[in-house]
Scaffold this motif. Sequence first.
Motif, PDB file in Angstrom:
ATOM      1  N   MET A 230       0.831  -1.189   0.000  1.00  0.00           N
ATOM      2  CA  MET A 230       0.000   0.000   0.000  1.00  0.00           C
ATOM      3  C   MET A 230       0.871   1.247   0.000  1.00  0.00           C
ATOM      4  O   MET A 230       1.948   1.264   0.590  1.00  0.00           O
ATOM      5  CB  MET A 230      -0.891   0.018   1.246  1.00  0.00           C
ATOM      6  CG  MET A 230      -1.968  -1.044   1.271  1.00  0.00           C
ATOM      7  SD  MET A 230      -3.276  -0.746   0.082  1.00  0.00           S
ATOM      8  CE  MET A 230      -4.064   0.692   0.768  1.00  0.00           C
ATOM      9  N   PRO A 231       0.447   2.324  -0.679  1.00  0.00           N
ATOM     10  CA  PRO A 231       1.202   3.572  -0.653  1.00  0.00           C
ATOM     11  C   PRO A 231       1.204   4.177   0.745  1.00  0.00           C
ATOM     12  O   PRO A 231       0.164   4.239   1.414  1.00  0.00           O
ATOM     13  CB  PRO A 231       0.441   4.472  -1.646  1.00  0.00           C
ATOM     14  CG  PRO A 231      -0.937   3.888  -1.707  1.00  0.00           C
ATOM     15  CD  PRO A 231      -0.772   2.413  -1.505  1.00  0.00           C
ATOM     16  N   LEU A 232       2.349   4.621   1.182  1.00  0.00           N
ATOM     17  CA  LEU A 232       2.496   5.084   2.556  1.00  0.00           C
ATOM     18  C   LEU A 232       1.817   6.424   2.821  1.00  0.00           C
ATOM     19  O   LEU A 232       1.610   6.793   3.977  1.00  0.00           O
ATOM     20  CB  LEU A 232       3.987   5.191   2.909  1.00  0.00           C
ATOM     21  CG  LEU A 232       4.761   3.861   2.942  1.00  0.00           C
ATOM     22  CD1 LEU A 232       6.243   4.121   3.196  1.00  0.00           C
ATOM     23  CD2 LEU A 232       4.195   2.935   4.007  1.00  0.00           C
ATOM     24  N   ASP A 233       1.459   7.162   1.752  1.00  0.00           N
ATOM     25  CA  ASP A 233       0.942   8.517   1.967  1.00  0.00           C
ATOM     26  C   ASP A 233      -0.481   8.543   2.512  1.00  0.00           C
ATOM     27  O   ASP A 233      -1.009   9.620   2.786  1.00  0.00           O
ATOM     28  CB  ASP A 233       1.033   9.365   0.691  1.00  0.00           C
ATOM     29  CG  ASP A 233       0.527   8.654  -0.554  1.00  0.00           C
ATOM     30  OD1 ASP A 233       0.215   7.458  -0.467  1.00  0.00           O
ATOM     31  OD2 ASP A 233       0.458   9.311  -1.608  1.00  0.00           O
ATOM     32  N   ILE A 234      -1.137   7.397   2.674  1.00  0.00           N
ATOM     33  CA  ILE A 234      -2.469   7.406   3.278  1.00  0.00           C
ATOM     34  C   ILE A 234      -2.562   6.469   4.487  1.00  0.00           C
ATOM     35  O   ILE A 234      -3.644   6.078   4.896  1.00  0.00           O
ATOM     36  CB  ILE A 234      -3.580   7.054   2.270  1.00  0.00           C
ATOM     37  CG1 ILE A 234      -3.316   5.694   1.597  1.00  0.00           C
ATOM     38  CG2 ILE A 234      -3.763   8.164   1.254  1.00  0.00           C
ATOM     39  CD1 ILE A 234      -4.496   5.210   0.766  1.00  0.00           C
ATOM     40  N   ALA A 235      -1.425   6.122   5.066  1.00  0.00           N
ATOM     41  CA  ALA A 235      -1.467   5.288   6.284  1.00  0.00           C
ATOM     42  C   ALA A 235      -1.831   6.168   7.489  1.00  0.00           C
ATOM     43  O   ALA A 235      -1.337   7.283   7.602  1.00  0.00           O
ATOM     44  CB  ALA A 235      -0.117   4.620   6.510  1.00  0.00           C
ATOM     45  N   PRO A 236      -2.699   5.693   8.400  1.00  0.00           N
ATOM     46  CA  PRO A 236      -3.405   4.406   8.384  1.00  0.00           C
ATOM     47  C   PRO A 236      -4.476   4.372   7.301  1.00  0.00           C
ATOM     48  O   PRO A 236      -5.149   5.361   7.046  1.00  0.00           O
ATOM     49  CB  PRO A 236      -4.023   4.328   9.780  1.00  0.00           C
ATOM     50  CG  PRO A 236      -4.217   5.754  10.184  1.00  0.00           C
ATOM     51  CD  PRO A 236      -3.064   6.505   9.591  1.00  0.00           C
ATOM     52  N   TYR A 237      -4.624   3.228   6.685  1.00  0.00           N
ATOM     53  CA  TYR A 237      -5.473   3.101   5.505  1.00  0.00           C
ATOM     54  C   TYR A 237      -6.947   2.933   5.859  1.00  0.00           C
ATOM     55  O   TYR A 237      -7.814   3.413   5.142  1.00  0.00           O
ATOM     56  CB  TYR A 237      -5.016   1.894   4.670  1.00  0.00           C
ATOM     57  CG  TYR A 237      -3.533   1.852   4.449  1.00  0.00           C
ATOM     58  CD1 TYR A 237      -2.910   2.788   3.622  1.00  0.00           C
ATOM     59  CD2 TYR A 237      -2.737   0.906   5.088  1.00  0.00           C
ATOM     60  CE1 TYR A 237      -1.540   2.767   3.422  1.00  0.00           C
ATOM     61  CE2 TYR A 237      -1.364   0.877   4.900  1.00  0.00           C
ATOM     62  CZ  TYR A 237      -0.767   1.807   4.055  1.00  0.00           C
ATOM     63  OH  TYR A 237       0.583   1.796   3.884  1.00  0.00           O
ATOM     64  N   ALA A 238      -7.203   2.217   6.940  1.00  0.00           N
ATOM     65  CA  ALA A 238      -8.588   1.883   7.282  1.00  0.00           C
ATOM     66  C   ALA A 238      -8.849   2.147   8.758  1.00  0.00           C
ATOM     67  O   ALA A 238      -7.944   2.137   9.595  1.00  0.00           O
ATOM     68  CB  ALA A 238      -8.882   0.414   6.952  1.00  0.00           C
ATOM     69  N   GLY A 281      -7.923  12.391   8.507  1.00  0.00           N
ATOM     70  CA  GLY A 281      -7.781  11.266   7.585  1.00  0.00           C
ATOM     71  C   GLY A 281      -9.068  10.538   7.277  1.00  0.00           C
ATOM     72  O   GLY A 281      -9.202   9.936   6.205  1.00  0.00           O
ATOM     73  N   PHE A 282     -10.043  10.608   8.208  1.00  0.00           N
ATOM     74  CA  PHE A 282     -11.268   9.825   8.034  1.00  0.00           C
ATOM     75  C   PHE A 282     -12.542  10.663   8.122  1.00  0.00           C
ATOM     76  O   PHE A 282     -13.647  10.119   7.983  1.00  0.00           O
ATOM     77  CB  PHE A 282     -11.312   8.706   9.075  1.00  0.00           C
ATOM     78  CG  PHE A 282     -10.211   7.701   8.923  1.00  0.00           C
ATOM     79  CD1 PHE A 282     -10.307   6.664   8.006  1.00  0.00           C
ATOM     80  CD2 PHE A 282      -9.043   7.812   9.672  1.00  0.00           C
ATOM     81  CE1 PHE A 282      -9.278   5.743   7.856  1.00  0.00           C
ATOM     82  CE2 PHE A 282      -8.010   6.903   9.531  1.00  0.00           C
ATOM     83  CZ  PHE A 282      -8.122   5.867   8.610  1.00  0.00           C
ATOM     84  N   ALA A 283     -12.405  11.965   8.350  1.00  0.00           N
ATOM     85  CA  ALA A 283     -13.561  12.878   8.422  1.00  0.00           C
ATOM     86  C   ALA A 283     -14.538  12.478   9.530  1.00  0.00           C
ATOM     87  O   ALA A 283     -15.743  12.693   9.410  1.00  0.00           O
ATOM     88  CB  ALA A 283     -14.283  12.949   7.078  1.00  0.00           C
ATOM     89  N   VAL A 284     -14.010  11.888  10.594  1.00  0.00           N
ATOM     90  CA  VAL A 284     -14.834  11.506  11.742  1.00  0.00           C
ATOM     91  C   VAL A 284     -14.519  12.461  12.885  1.00  0.00           C
ATOM     92  O   VAL A 284     -13.362  12.579  13.303  1.00  0.00           O
ATOM     93  CB  VAL A 284     -14.565  10.051  12.177  1.00  0.00           C
ATOM     94  CG1 VAL A 284     -15.328   9.725  13.459  1.00  0.00           C
ATOM     95  CG2 VAL A 284     -14.961   9.090  11.057  1.00  0.00           C
ATOM     96  N   ASN A 285     -15.548  13.126  13.385  1.00  0.00           N
ATOM     97  CA  ASN A 285     -15.384  14.044  14.511  1.00  0.00           C
ATOM     98  C   ASN A 285     -15.187  13.229  15.791  1.00  0.00           C
ATOM     99  O   ASN A 285     -16.055  12.422  16.152  1.00  0.00           O
ATOM    100  CB  ASN A 285     -16.624  14.924  14.640  1.00  0.00           C
ATOM    101  CG  ASN A 285     -16.486  16.008  15.700  1.00  0.00           C
ATOM    102  OD1 ASN A 285     -15.674  15.900  16.617  1.00  0.00           O
ATOM    103  ND2 ASN A 285     -17.291  17.044  15.587  1.00  0.00           N
ATOM    104  N   PRO A 286     -14.077  13.411  16.499  1.00  0.00           N
ATOM    105  CA  PRO A 286     -13.849  12.627  17.721  1.00  0.00           C
ATOM    106  C   PRO A 286     -14.976  12.748  18.744  1.00  0.00           C
ATOM    107  O   PRO A 286     -15.208  11.813  19.520  1.00  0.00           O
ATOM    108  CB  PRO A 286     -12.534  13.213  18.264  1.00  0.00           C
ATOM    109  CG  PRO A 286     -11.839  13.754  17.061  1.00  0.00           C
ATOM    110  CD  PRO A 286     -12.926  14.277  16.170  1.00  0.00           C
ATOM    111  N   LYS A 287     -15.693  13.885  18.746  1.00  0.00           N
ATOM    112  CA  LYS A 287     -16.802  14.036  19.690  1.00  0.00           C
ATOM    113  C   LYS A 287     -17.920  13.036  19.408  1.00  0.00           C
ATOM    114  O   LYS A 287     -18.687  12.685  20.314  1.00  0.00           O
ATOM    115  CB  LYS A 287     -17.344  15.469  19.623  1.00  0.00           C
ATOM    116  CG  LYS A 287     -16.372  16.517  20.148  1.00  0.00           C
ATOM    117  CD  LYS A 287     -16.973  17.914  20.073  1.00  0.00           C
ATOM    118  CE  LYS A 287     -15.991  18.960  20.591  1.00  0.00           C
ATOM    119  NZ  LYS A 287     -16.555  20.337  20.499  1.00  0.00           N
ATOM    120  N   GLU A 288     -18.008  12.588  18.154  1.00  0.00           N
ATOM    121  CA  GLU A 288     -19.023  11.597  17.808  1.00  0.00           C
ATOM    122  C   GLU A 288     -18.764  10.261  18.495  1.00  0.00           C
ATOM    123  O   GLU A 288     -19.676   9.453  18.668  1.00  0.00           O
ATOM    124  CB  GLU A 288     -19.085  11.409  16.294  1.00  0.00           C
ATOM    125  CG  GLU A 288     -19.680  12.577  15.531  1.00  0.00           C
ATOM    126  CD  GLU A 288     -21.163  12.741  15.826  1.00  0.00           C
ATOM    127  OE1 GLU A 288     -21.875  11.720  15.891  1.00  0.00           O
ATOM    128  OE2 GLU A 288     -21.600  13.892  15.998  1.00  0.00           O
TER     129      GLU A 288
END
Length: 338
Positions: A230-238, A281-288
């Motif tokens: 996997m390309p390193l520029d998006i790690a962590p990937y999932a 990286g994942f567009a998830v708000n930590p408050k959620e």
Amino acid sequence: MQHQPDLLDLGMARIELFRTLCLPTFQNQTSKNFLWLIWTDPHLHPTLRKPLLRLLDGNPRFIVVASLKCFSSTNCESTGGKGFREGIPFNRSQVWSGDYDLVERYHQRAQSRIVLMSRVDADDGLHIKFAEIMQREALRYMRKSSKAWLIWCTDVNMDWQYYTPWDGPNESGCLVQQKSPYCVSAGLTKAHGVEVAYAEVPSRFKHHEMDSNVPSCREKDITQRCIFPMPLDIAPYALRGRTPTSAGMTRVILKGETDGTINTTELQSSQGKLESVLQTGFAVNPKELITLHRRLQNNLHAITEDALRGQCTGGHSCKTSSRKKLNSILNATAQTPE
């Protein structure tokens, strides 16, 4: 919820995980040139079906398919859904949400183009640049050979754990970034050239067997049929949810425990940094995560009861270790709230 259409407490918990961890990562992909096929049970209870479809309303690229034909990647490949070029393994009446005509247009275009297929579960998310970067990588290494196929394994992932391995109050679980010694299922991607039938791409191996049974690529080999890093520029990937809703309970830590690979002090001090990665990286708000944790916590006993009922049902996990963990949670929640 395939093969588990009436487990309502478990189903609602999984919808909450889907809403929080999975959906935002697809809504915010930097490339919109993809289809997302979401497979669900055709007999899904209305209590689960209605909120699921509400979440996906207005997204023509997000296709909800009511079918048991593609329960898993292996099942899908062996029962007629052999890849997008091989035919669409469902019809218009099975599409509950999304644009079926768009599916047909993608199918036609796939006849003369490289096809990529990535796997995620309902409690998984992908880096918001995942589609863009994987399309770039496929063109880079496959455009000169119509007979090539490639597999990309995700091995650096971020887990959201419902429990924390440290003692004390727990309002939002914890984030753990780890490198796996094998391919994980979230984000596992297969690409095949125009002259390759999807059946030629290895499918008999489970995700954790893939990198030990398929040869690794050499970058200079443009006719390759192998696993590519996997390309390193998006790690962590999932992003993966590790909660009592997880069918196999793999790498789910319990309250105050670790799996032997976690330095508790370092992990606790790194939460702020990991929350920043989660948002950017994942567009998830930590408050959620606080809201998600509270909703699971308020019904954890019933969720766990459903999860135990779901063990060993068609196509689902049937491991003694999973049932042992679930029974431990069930016993704890019967005594005190989590």
